[in-house]
Design a protein around this motif. Structure first.
Motif, PDB file in Angstrom:
ATOM      1  N   ARG A 251       0.848  -1.201   0.000  1.00 39.13           N
ATOM      2  CA  ARG A 251       0.000   0.000   0.000  1.00 39.13           C
ATOM      3  C   ARG A 251       0.881   1.248   0.000  1.00 39.13           C
ATOM      4  O   ARG A 251       1.798   1.350   0.818  1.00 39.13           O
ATOM      5  CB  ARG A 251      -0.927  -0.016   1.219  1.00 39.13           C
ATOM      6  CG  ARG A 251      -1.939  -1.139   1.197  1.00 39.13           C
ATOM      7  CD  ARG A 251      -2.706  -1.253   2.498  1.00 39.13           C
ATOM      8  NE  ARG A 251      -1.827  -1.659   3.588  1.00 39.13           N
ATOM      9  CZ  ARG A 251      -2.291  -2.100   4.769  1.00 39.13           C
ATOM     10  NH1 ARG A 251      -3.608  -2.155   4.988  1.00 39.13           N
ATOM     11  NH2 ARG A 251      -1.475  -2.454   5.740  1.00 39.13           N
TER      12      ARG A 251
ATOM     13  N   PHE B 105     -12.023  -1.246   5.036  1.00 40.15           N
ATOM     14  CA  PHE B 105     -11.416  -0.841   3.760  1.00 40.15           C
ATOM     15  C   PHE B 105      -9.902  -0.741   3.887  1.00 40.15           C
ATOM     16  O   PHE B 105      -9.245   0.028   3.198  1.00 40.15           O
ATOM     17  CB  PHE B 105     -12.023   0.483   3.307  1.00 40.15           C
ATOM     18  CG  PHE B 105     -12.317   1.431   4.435  1.00 40.15           C
ATOM     19  CD1 PHE B 105     -11.345   2.261   4.934  1.00 40.15           C
ATOM     20  CD2 PHE B 105     -13.580   1.471   5.013  1.00 40.15           C
ATOM     21  CE1 PHE B 105     -11.599   3.114   5.989  1.00 40.15           C
ATOM     22  CE2 PHE B 105     -13.868   2.330   6.073  1.00 40.15           C
ATOM     23  CZ  PHE B 105     -12.868   3.160   6.560  1.00 40.15           C
ATOM     24  N   CYS B 106      -9.349  -1.543   4.781  1.00 40.54           N
ATOM     25  CA  CYS B 106      -7.913  -1.465   5.060  1.00 40.54           C
ATOM     26  C   CYS B 106      -7.059  -1.880   3.862  1.00 40.54           C
ATOM     27  O   CYS B 106      -5.930  -1.421   3.726  1.00 40.54           O
ATOM     28  CB  CYS B 106      -7.580  -2.339   6.268  1.00 40.54           C
ATOM     29  SG  CYS B 106      -8.519  -1.900   7.747  1.00 40.54           S
TER      30      CYS B 106
ATOM     31  N   CYS C 233      -5.889   1.082   2.072  1.00 40.55           N
ATOM     32  CA  CYS C 233      -5.567   2.230   2.942  1.00 40.55           C
ATOM     33  C   CYS C 233      -4.317   2.970   2.455  1.00 40.55           C
ATOM     34  O   CYS C 233      -3.305   2.352   2.155  1.00 40.55           O
ATOM     35  CB  CYS C 233      -5.345   1.755   4.375  1.00 40.55           C
ATOM     36  SG  CYS C 233      -4.980   3.119   5.493  1.00 40.55           S
TER      37      CYS C 233
ATOM     38  N   ARG D 181      -3.521   5.945   4.295  1.00 41.31           N
ATOM     39  CA  ARG D 181      -3.481   6.963   5.341  1.00 41.31           C
ATOM     40  C   ARG D 181      -2.423   6.718   6.410  1.00 41.31           C
ATOM     41  O   ARG D 181      -2.202   5.584   6.845  1.00 41.31           O
ATOM     42  CB  ARG D 181      -4.859   7.050   6.032  1.00 41.31           C
ATOM     43  CG  ARG D 181      -5.910   7.719   5.143  1.00 41.31           C
ATOM     44  CD  ARG D 181      -7.296   7.548   5.692  1.00 41.31           C
ATOM     45  NE  ARG D 181      -7.738   6.162   5.659  1.00 41.31           N
ATOM     46  CZ  ARG D 181      -8.154   5.554   4.549  1.00 41.31           C
ATOM     47  NH1 ARG D 181      -8.133   6.201   3.384  1.00 41.31           N
ATOM     48  NH2 ARG D 181      -8.568   4.292   4.579  1.00 41.31           N
TER      49      ARG D 181
ATOM     50  N   ARG E 219      -0.883   8.874  10.140  1.00 35.02           N
ATOM     51  CA  ARG E 219      -1.244   9.898  11.111  1.00 35.02           C
ATOM     52  C   ARG E 219      -0.022  10.411  11.837  1.00 35.02           C
ATOM     53  O   ARG E 219       0.893   9.649  12.139  1.00 35.02           O
ATOM     54  CB  ARG E 219      -2.263   9.343  12.111  1.00 35.02           C
ATOM     55  CG  ARG E 219      -3.624   9.152  11.456  1.00 35.02           C
ATOM     56  CD  ARG E 219      -4.622   8.431  12.297  1.00 35.02           C
ATOM     57  NE  ARG E 219      -5.951   8.578  11.700  1.00 35.02           N
ATOM     58  CZ  ARG E 219      -6.414   7.832  10.711  1.00 35.02           C
ATOM     59  NH1 ARG E 219      -5.619   6.884  10.191  1.00 35.02           N
ATOM     60  NH2 ARG E 219      -7.630   8.004  10.232  1.00 35.02           N
TER      61      ARG E 219
ATOM     62  N   CYS F 209      -1.435   3.425  11.522  1.00 38.79           N
ATOM     63  CA  CYS F 209      -2.843   3.040  11.390  1.00 38.79           C
ATOM     64  C   CYS F 209      -3.613   3.679  12.547  1.00 38.79           C
ATOM     65  O   CYS F 209      -3.029   3.915  13.614  1.00 38.79           O
ATOM     66  CB  CYS F 209      -2.975   1.523  11.463  1.00 38.79           C
ATOM     67  SG  CYS F 209      -4.658   0.915  11.722  1.00 38.79           S
ATOM     68  N   LEU F 210      -4.888   3.965  12.299  1.00 39.84           N
ATOM     69  CA  LEU F 210      -5.719   4.535  13.367  1.00 39.84           C
ATOM     70  C   LEU F 210      -5.668   3.630  14.595  1.00 39.84           C
ATOM     71  O   LEU F 210      -5.702   4.096  15.727  1.00 39.84           O
ATOM     72  CB  LEU F 210      -7.147   4.657  12.841  1.00 39.84           C
ATOM     73  CG  LEU F 210      -8.234   5.285  13.694  1.00 39.84           C
ATOM     74  CD1 LEU F 210      -7.839   6.676  14.166  1.00 39.84           C
ATOM     75  CD2 LEU F 210      -9.552   5.332  12.929  1.00 39.84           C
ATOM     76  N   PHE F 211      -5.588   2.312  14.358  1.00 38.90           N
ATOM     77  CA  PHE F 211      -5.609   1.341  15.459  1.00 38.90           C
ATOM     78  C   PHE F 211      -4.225   0.778  15.766  1.00 38.90           C
ATOM     79  O   PHE F 211      -4.101  -0.289  16.354  1.00 38.90           O
ATOM     80  CB  PHE F 211      -6.599   0.216  15.129  1.00 38.90           C
ATOM     81  CG  PHE F 211      -8.025   0.678  15.144  1.00 38.90           C
ATOM     82  CD1 PHE F 211      -8.634   1.165  14.005  1.00 38.90           C
ATOM     83  CD2 PHE F 211      -8.743   0.674  16.333  1.00 38.90           C
ATOM     84  CE1 PHE F 211      -9.934   1.635  14.026  1.00 38.90           C
ATOM     85  CE2 PHE F 211     -10.048   1.144  16.375  1.00 38.90           C
ATOM     86  CZ  PHE F 211     -10.646   1.631  15.221  1.00 38.90           C
TER      87      PHE F 211
ATOM     88  N   LYS G  11       3.517  -1.570   9.134  1.00 38.50           N
ATOM     89  CA  LYS G  11       2.064  -1.437   9.265  1.00 38.50           C
ATOM     90  C   LYS G  11       1.370  -2.781   9.154  1.00 38.50           C
ATOM     91  O   LYS G  11       1.699  -3.583   8.273  1.00 38.50           O
ATOM     92  CB  LYS G  11       1.535  -0.476   8.196  1.00 38.50           C
ATOM     93  CG  LYS G  11       0.040  -0.218   8.229  1.00 38.50           C
ATOM     94  CD  LYS G  11      -0.320   0.959   7.343  1.00 38.50           C
ATOM     95  CE  LYS G  11      -1.794   1.247   7.331  1.00 38.50           C
ATOM     96  NZ  LYS G  11      -2.115   2.578   6.725  1.00 38.50           N
TER      97      LYS G  11
ATOM     98  N   GLY H   4      -4.578  -4.816   8.804  1.00 32.69           N
ATOM     99  CA  GLY H   4      -5.835  -4.111   9.054  1.00 32.69           C
ATOM    100  C   GLY H   4      -6.040  -3.854  10.527  1.00 32.69           C
ATOM    101  O   GLY H   4      -5.178  -4.141  11.351  1.00 32.69           O
ATOM    102  N   HIS H   5      -7.195  -3.300  10.890  1.00 28.58           N
ATOM    103  CA  HIS H   5      -7.422  -2.912  12.284  1.00 28.58           C
ATOM    104  C   HIS H   5      -7.685  -4.112  13.200  1.00 28.58           C
ATOM    105  O   HIS H   5      -7.435  -4.032  14.399  1.00 28.58           O
ATOM    106  CB  HIS H   5      -8.540  -1.896  12.413  1.00 28.58           C
ATOM    107  CG  HIS H   5      -9.852  -2.253  11.769  1.00 28.58           C
ATOM    108  ND1 HIS H   5     -10.477  -3.467  11.997  1.00 28.58           N
ATOM    109  CD2 HIS H   5     -10.646  -1.555  10.921  1.00 28.58           C
ATOM    110  CE1 HIS H   5     -11.613  -3.467  11.325  1.00 28.58           C
ATOM    111  NE2 HIS H   5     -11.734  -2.346  10.653  1.00 28.58           N
TER     112      HIS H   5
HETATM  113  S1  SF4 Z   1      -8.018   0.951  10.304  1.00 29.88           S
HETATM  114 FE1  SF4 Z   1      -5.887   1.376   9.840  1.00 29.88          FE
HETATM  115  S2  SF4 Z   1      -5.396   0.153   8.036  1.00 29.88           S
HETATM  116 FE2  SF4 Z   1      -7.592   0.210   8.238  1.00 29.88          FE
HETATM  117  S3  SF4 Z   1      -8.245   1.883   6.941  1.00 29.88           S
HETATM  118 FE3  SF4 Z   1      -8.027   2.725   9.013  1.00 29.88          FE
HETATM  119  S4  SF4 Z   1      -5.937   3.478   9.128  1.00 29.88           S
HETATM  120 FE4  SF4 Z   1      -6.073   2.132   7.333  1.00 29.88          FE
END
Ligand code: SF4
Length: 327
Positions: free
Chosen positions: A11, A253-254, A257, A259, A261, A271-273, A304, A307-308
């Motif tokens: 990614r 939708f990981c 991804c 994104r 932060r 990752c957000l998580f 990374k 996924g979450h």
């Molecule tokens: S949970 Fe993490 S890997 Fe999944 S879409 Fe959000 S930031 Fe991306």
């Protein structure tokens, strides 16, 4: 230009969510305890100079879009000045805000280079807004939305979190209001990121339910191209206007991804998580070169996870709450 930021799953990361503060002037019950949180001490927050330098490093590695978040980013002193400096880095700048104070700042933010804005609003009823946020600022948010539109920010999006038995009876009302006002509405599934760790999947209203409710009164046609956007979008009643659903939990939708932060205290979250963070502030303040910072960032992205993992047996909610990570 440096090599792009690619993780172990191939990614490519081109979108940065930049938290400007962990402070907020609302107390949304699913995000912040009534008494607030222990805010990050000022010396730990990145200065404007440090932010601009770090964003420059991200941009040199292929980041093209930056979303300014918080806490509440409008609380950041000198925000228009910071935005105009970031605009010089040839980045598409957007902002996620609770809308309180936007009425006063919208034009200055637009003039400084801001392109678009997402405003969080979970109810059209002032008394319910008060119950949800513990602040009587509903009118301010509506005025902020109108000012954003008048200033030419485009699109003006509205982010709504539906909660079972709380505001889920307003879904269709919110859609019809947004269509009438010309705002692009996004329903976001509630995620396990609250400081109280009280998230319960049972109270979360998922994407299927949201679409089923909206579909009772409106025809929803999926928008073809989604790309890496979090929201699935649907044309409403055959028109150009769309409604979006961000099914982070039930429709992750990981896989696409893009994104990353950066927290207000200089920590990279891939990752957000993410369960761990990579510190850019300390090496920055210790005199690291941009190349050294870039290498540190590259290592952070390479690690990374797929996924979450929400719903997986081993899922662990991050210690850092959403209010200190940013949307
Ligand atoms: S949970 Fe993490 S890997 Fe999944 S879409 Fe959000 S930031 Fe991306």
């Amino acid at each position: 230009m440096r090599a792009p930021l690619v993780d172990g799953f191939g990614r490519v990361h081109t979108d940065l969510r930049l938290s400007l503060t962990d402070r907020c002037n609302l107390r949304c019950t699913y995000c912040m305890p009534a008494e607030g949180l222990d805010w990050l001490p000022k010396p730990e927050l990145l200065t404007d100079d440090e932010l601009v330098r770090l964003v420059g490093v991200f941009a040199s590695m292929g980041v093209r879009t930056v979303r300014l978040t918080g806490g509440e980013p409008l609380l950041r002193r000198g925000l228009p000045g910071l935005i105009s400096r970031l605009s010089e880095l040839d980045l598409a700048l957007s902002l996620t805000t609770n809308g309180v104070g936007l009425e006063r700042q919208a034009q200055a933010l637009k003039d400084a280079g801001l392109k678009r804005v997402n405003v969080s609003l979970d109810s059209l009823r002032p008394e319910r807004f008060l119950a949800l946020t513990l602040r009587d600022r509903h009118e301010d948010v509506l005025e902020g939305l109108a000012a954003a539109k008048a200033a030419g920010l485009e699109p003006v999006k509205v982010n709504t979190v539906l909660m079972r038995g709380v505001n889920d009876d307003e879904a269709t009302e919110l859609l019809e209001w947004a269509l009438a006002e010309g705002y692009a509405l996004r329903f976001i599934e509630q995620m396990p990121l609250d400081p109280q760790h009280g998230w319960d999947r049972g109270t979360m209203v998922d994407a299927d339910e949201i679409l089923e409710v909206l579909g009772r009164d409106h025809v929803l046609i999926p928008v073809e191209s989604r790309g890496s956007a979090p929201a699935e979008e649907f044309h409403v009643d055959g028109g150009p206007a769309t409604v979006g659903v961000v099914g982070s939990v039930s429709r992750p939708f990981c896989a696409s991804c893009d994104r990353l932060r950066l927290t207000a205290d200089g920590q990279v979250r891939n990752c957000l998580f993410a369960r761990d963070e990579s510190d850019l502030r300390a090496p920055l303040r210790d005199g690291a070169t941009d190349d050294e910072l870039a290498e540190r960032l590259r290592v952070a992205v390479a690690g990374k996870r797929k996924g979450h993992g929400i719903g997986d047996p081993g899922f662990v909610q991050p210690d850092r709450p959403m209010s200190a990570i940013g949307g």
